[in-house]
Design a protein around this motif. Structure first.
Motif, PDB file in Angstrom:
ATOM      1  N   GLY A   1       0.791  -1.237   0.000  1.00 18.48           N
ATOM      2  CA  GLY A   1       0.000   0.000   0.000  1.00 18.48           C
ATOM      3  C   GLY A   1       0.817   1.277   0.000  1.00 18.48           C
ATOM      4  N   ARG A   2       2.144   1.203  -0.261  1.00 21.88           N
ATOM      5  CA  ARG A   2       2.996   2.387  -0.186  1.00 21.88           C
ATOM      6  C   ARG A   2       2.543   3.506  -1.116  1.00 21.88           C
ATOM      7  NH1 ARG A   2       4.805   6.608   0.755  1.00 21.88           N
ATOM      8  NH2 ARG A   2       6.983   7.228   0.964  1.00 21.88           N
ATOM      9  N   PHE A   3       2.032   3.142  -2.274  1.00 26.84           N
ATOM     10  CA  PHE A   3       1.740   4.169  -3.281  1.00 26.84           C
ATOM     11  C   PHE A   3       0.251   4.529  -3.331  1.00 26.84           C
ATOM     12  CE2 PHE A   3       5.268   1.464  -4.494  1.00 26.84           C
ATOM     13  CZ  PHE A   3       6.288   2.395  -4.629  1.00 26.84           C
TER      14      PHE A   3
ATOM     15  N   PHE B   1       7.235  10.245   6.215  1.00 33.91           N
ATOM     16  CA  PHE B   1       6.806  11.648   6.106  1.00 33.91           C
ATOM     17  C   PHE B   1       6.570  12.061   4.656  1.00 33.91           C
ATOM     18  CE2 PHE B   1      11.395  11.258   6.177  1.00 33.91           C
ATOM     19  CZ  PHE B   1      11.746  11.863   4.978  1.00 33.91           C
ATOM     20  N   CYS B   2       6.860  11.167   3.717  1.00 32.35           N
ATOM     21  CA  CYS B   2       7.008  11.603   2.335  1.00 32.35           C
ATOM     22  C   CYS B   2       5.911  11.058   1.421  1.00 32.35           C
ATOM     23  CB  CYS B   2       8.377  11.142   1.825  1.00 32.35           C
ATOM     24  SG  CYS B   2       8.715  11.671   0.154  1.00 32.35           S
ATOM     25  N   VAL B   3       5.349  11.929   0.609  1.00 28.17           N
ATOM     26  CA  VAL B   3       4.319  11.505  -0.348  1.00 28.17           C
ATOM     27  C   VAL B   3       4.844  11.478  -1.791  1.00 28.17           C
ATOM     28  CG1 VAL B   3       2.330  12.227   1.039  1.00 28.17           C
ATOM     29  CG2 VAL B   3       3.401  13.867  -0.523  1.00 28.17           C
ATOM     30  N   ILE B   4       6.138  11.669  -1.956  1.00 28.28           N
ATOM     31  CA  ILE B   4       6.685  11.657  -3.319  1.00 28.28           C
ATOM     32  C   ILE B   4       6.337  10.354  -4.054  1.00 28.28           C
ATOM     33  CG2 ILE B   4       8.791  11.796  -4.748  1.00 28.28           C
ATOM     34  CD1 ILE B   4       8.481  14.289  -3.205  1.00 28.28           C
ATOM     35  N   PRO B   5       6.516   9.191  -3.405  1.00 28.48           N
ATOM     36  CA  PRO B   5       6.182   7.965  -4.135  1.00 28.48           C
ATOM     37  C   PRO B   5       4.708   7.938  -4.575  1.00 28.48           C
ATOM     38  CG  PRO B   5       7.563   7.460  -2.250  1.00 28.48           C
ATOM     39  CD  PRO B   5       7.154   8.895  -2.109  1.00 28.48           C
ATOM     40  N   ASN B   6       3.816   8.477  -3.734  1.00 26.04           N
ATOM     41  CA  ASN B   6       2.391   8.512  -4.121  1.00 26.04           C
ATOM     42  C   ASN B   6       2.182   9.438  -5.309  1.00 26.04           C
ATOM     43  OD1 ASN B   6       2.964   8.243  -1.223  1.00 26.04           O
ATOM     44  ND2 ASN B   6       0.801   7.736  -1.040  1.00 26.04           N
TER      45      ASN B   6
ATOM     46  N   ASP C   1      10.901   4.117  -4.274  1.00 29.27           N
ATOM     47  CA  ASP C   1      10.325   2.951  -3.584  1.00 29.27           C
ATOM     48  C   ASP C   1      10.594   2.961  -2.085  1.00 29.27           C
ATOM     49  OD1 ASP C   1       9.616   2.024  -6.067  1.00 29.27           O
ATOM     50  OD2 ASP C   1      11.308   0.649  -6.237  1.00 29.27           O
ATOM     51  N   HIS C   2      11.234   3.984  -1.581  1.00 32.80           N
ATOM     52  CA  HIS C   2      11.566   3.975  -0.153  1.00 32.80           C
ATOM     53  C   HIS C   2      10.307   4.232   0.681  1.00 32.80           C
ATOM     54  CE1 HIS C   2      15.790   3.480  -0.732  1.00 32.80           C
ATOM     55  NE2 HIS C   2      15.864   4.523  -1.525  1.00 32.80           N
ATOM     56  N   PRO C   3      10.322   3.729   1.920  1.00 28.45           N
ATOM     57  CA  PRO C   3       9.083   3.810   2.722  1.00 28.45           C
ATOM     58  C   PRO C   3       9.003   5.016   3.662  1.00 28.45           C
ATOM     59  CG  PRO C   3      10.605   2.255   3.724  1.00 28.45           C
ATOM     60  CD  PRO C   3      11.327   2.858   2.544  1.00 28.45           C
TER      61      PRO C   3
ATOM     62  N   GLY D   1      17.319  12.664  -9.654  1.00 23.18           N
ATOM     63  CA  GLY D   1      16.301  11.639  -9.418  1.00 23.18           C
ATOM     64  C   GLY D   1      15.957  11.738  -7.941  1.00 23.18           C
ATOM     65  N   GLN D   2      14.883  11.071  -7.502  1.00 26.34           N
ATOM     66  CA  GLN D   2      14.563  11.119  -6.054  1.00 26.34           C
ATOM     67  C   GLN D   2      15.691  10.459  -5.275  1.00 26.34           C
ATOM     68  OE1 GLN D   2      11.871  12.785  -5.918  1.00 26.34           O
ATOM     69  NE2 GLN D   2      11.163  12.358  -7.988  1.00 26.34           N
ATOM     70  N   ASP D   3      16.222   9.370  -5.824  1.00 24.37           N
ATOM     71  CA  ASP D   3      17.352   8.668  -5.211  1.00 24.37           C
ATOM     72  C   ASP D   3      18.199   8.137  -6.358  1.00 24.37           C
ATOM     73  OD1 ASP D   3      19.138   6.940  -4.119  1.00 24.37           O
ATOM     74  OD2 ASP D   3      17.654   5.551  -3.294  1.00 24.37           O
TER      75      ASP D   3
HETATM   76  S1  SF4 Z   1      11.665  10.679  -2.110  1.00 25.78           S
HETATM   77 FE1  SF4 Z   1      13.289  10.707  -0.530  1.00 25.78          FE
HETATM   78  S2  SF4 Z   1      12.221  11.149   1.359  1.00 25.78           S
HETATM   79 FE2  SF4 Z   1      10.644  10.514  -0.144  1.00 25.78          FE
HETATM   80  S3  SF4 Z   1      10.370   8.295   0.148  1.00 25.78           S
HETATM   81 FE3  SF4 Z   1      11.957   8.581  -1.411  1.00 25.78          FE
HETATM   82  S4  SF4 Z   1      13.924   8.563  -0.281  1.00 25.78           S
HETATM   83 FE4  SF4 Z   1      12.301   8.901   1.208  1.00 25.78          FE
END
Ligand code: SF4
Length: 553
Positions: free
Chosen positions: A217-219, A265-270, A260-262, A302-304
């Motif tokens: 359910g991460r995304f 605090f972050c909604v970037i993956p969504n 794909d990181h969990p 990139g995000q990562d």
């Molecule tokens: S974008 Fe950065 S802060 Fe957000 S889930 Fe990915 S690694 Fe974590």
């Protein structure tokens, strides 16, 4: 057509792709919104302040439908992924929306036919072009309305934020445009979704972690009323046209999208979807073309970026990519943003150390140093492990500039947690550091946590960290005085025409402090976009002052 790009460099690349597509389709760019027939706002939605800036800008551009020539207002970017229906309902002036996975649909949204062309995919907008002069005039227009349209820029650490940081603040606002008759085509949501589903999903392979987290359910966007359910899967390629808006010398290349990181605090993956890398050959081809067109500094984003290639089955993908890119003749500076702390491998550091043209610069957002807070953030590790990482990096790449960012006020952050963070900052002595207030984002896992901190506590903790870093930075910058370094001259200072501004390899574009040039040495003048040798003559809290000794190189 007029274009406003908000947010981080990743969003800027999306803007450049959309502008490239429109340009290829025959659209004529103007930076004066009052002249544009079509206006596009590429929005940011990472945290509340970014959302507010996006909404304010949309409303500001909407005025040109009554006060200017604008016939069409298109909203693109992260805000669309989050509030697709809401935007259409609440801002009736908006004619079409384009999500982050639908960049090529900007053509339909603008009513422009898809071009058939084999011309070079890159056009570079230079500082001396009509666009730039238009920007200046646009800037003047907006001072009157209270919105600064000049290139006020800042770092959003690892993608969450447009809140002020220790080393300066702002957000990237690029205003470019074109005038082309709109066809009145209304780009509906149904059309968006079917295009996206059919587009590239089948061609993209995700990492097993991404697939697993999707099942967990991460995304999920279920809490988000009115957001589309399908995640973006788009990636541009070396053949996608781009209008480079960062001048002739520097350009970004987005090497991966999504995350794909969990992190709780972050909604970037969504918003951006699962992590996916661009093909290795595609990145190389794009870099080669950029360098052939005169670009000398490339920043991979990139995000990562340290996950690069894992979905493609590449081992040490980023190190391998950097190694190949560093061999491109004519590429003077190569760097990447952002590193995930536990993915800084020995091979990556060796690669940075081995190539003279890979900038000795690493941006690794750590977010906190207290193990308890990091555990609740679902990032793990803590001050002890991070200090070892910092030592390892400095030992492998002597003289490297380290940048990081932290979030203060995460739910449950105790006084002891905060003191752990202070002690860590004191011990690690980062060259550059950003501090962001925790932003309680709906849809993030942290949103459901108890023990939220009061805004005043968060603000005062942020101020303490900023003061602490100011002292560290001041001392560290003193050690630069007397060094001779290569500087990229960027142009007259935005603060005074008596000075020029530039950067060293230890300053990422539009993120870190500045180098003010107050003495041209034997030269009558400098040329923006050229490299010079310079001696650092003064150091201030974050900025340096330099004297040109020779060049251009
Ligand atoms: S974008 Fe950065 S802060 Fe957000 S889930 Fe990915 S690694 Fe974590």
């Amino acid at each position: 057509m007029g274009f406003v790009s908000l947010g981080c460099p990743k969003n800027l690349v999306d803007s450049e792709v959309m502008m490239g597509l429109l340009d290829r389709g025959g659209a004529r760019l103007t930076s004066r919104p009052e002249e544009a027939e079509i206006l596009v706002v590429n929005t940011c939605s990472f945290i509340d302040t970014a959302k507010q800036e996006s909404v304010d800008t949309i409303l500001e551009m909407a005025r040109y439908k009554t006060e200017g020539h604008a016939k069409k207002l298109i909203v693109a970017g992260c805000l669309v992924e989050r509030y697709r229906d809401e935007i259409r309902k609440s801002i009736p002036e908006v004619d079409a929306v384009v999500g982050t996975g639908e960049l090529e649909s900007i053509l339909e949204a603008a009513g422009i036919a898809r071009p058939i062309s084999t011309a070079s995919p890159f056009n570079i907008l230079t500082a001396t072009s009509e666009i730039r002069s238009g920007q200046e005039s646009l800037s003047g227009t907006h001072k009157a309305s209270g919105h600064d349209f000049s290139r006020a820029v800042q770092t959003p650490g690892n993608n969450e934020a447009s809140a002020p940081d220790v080393n300066g603040s702002g957000s990237i606002n690029n205003h470019l445009g074109s005038t082309q008759e709109a066809s009145g085509h209304d780009f509906s949501r149904a059309e968006n979704i079917s295009k996206r589903a059919g587009a590239s999903a089948s061609e993209i392979v995700f990492r097993p972690e991404g697939d697993l987290r999707e099942r967990q359910g991460r995304f999920s966007r279920e809490d988000w009323d009115g957001a589309a359910h399908l995640l973006p899967t788009y990636l541009y390629t070396e053949d996608t046209p781009r209008l480079i808006s960062t001048g002739r010398t520097s350009a970004y290349i987005k090497i991966a999208e999504g995350c794909d990181h969990p992190c709780t605090f972050c909604v970037i993956p969504n918003l951006r979807g699962k992590f996916r890398s661009r093909r290795f050959e595609s990145v190389i081809a794009e870099a080669q073309r950029l360098v052939a067109s005169g670009v000398q500094e490339i920043t991979l984003i990139g995000q990562d970026t340290t996950c690069y290639g894992e979905d493609l089955g590449l081992k040490d993908g980023l190190a391998t990519l950097l190694d190949a890119l560093a061999r491109i003749e004519g590429l003077r500076w190569l760097r990447f943003l952002y590193a995930y702390p536990n993915r800084i491998t020995g091979k990556l550091l060796e690669t940075i150390a081995r190539h003279d043209n890979i900038c000795k610069y690493l941006d690794v957002p750590l977010q906190h140093a207290s193990p308890d807070v990091l555990k609740r953030m679902k990032r793990g590790a803590g001050a002890d492990i991070f200090l070892k990482t910092v030592e390892k990096v400095r030992a492998a790449v002597p003289g490297i500039a380290l940048r990081t960012s932290f979030i203060v006020g995460f739910p449950g952050e105790s006084q002891t947690d905060f003191e752990t963070l202070e002690q860590f900052i004191t011990a690690a002595k980062f060259d550059w550091l950003g501090v962001f207030n925790y932003s309680d984002e709906e849809g993030s896992k942290a949103h459901a946590l108890d023990s939220k901190l009061h805004k005043r506590t968060i603000e005062s903790r942020k101020r303490r960290l900023m003061k602490l870093q100011q002292k560290i930075s001041k001392q560290a910058k003193q050690q630069w005085v007397g060094r001779e370094l290569v500087i990229l001259a960027e142009g007259e200072s935005s603060e005074t025409e008596l000075l020029w501004e530039g950067r060293t390899e230890f300053h990422a574009p539009e993120i870190d402090g500045k180098v003010f040039i107050n003495d041209f040495g034997d030269l009558a003048n400098l040329e923006a976009g050229k490299f010079y040798r310079a001696e650092i003559t003064e150091a201030h809290d974050y900025d340096l002052v330099a004297r040109i000794t020779s060049g251009p190189l």
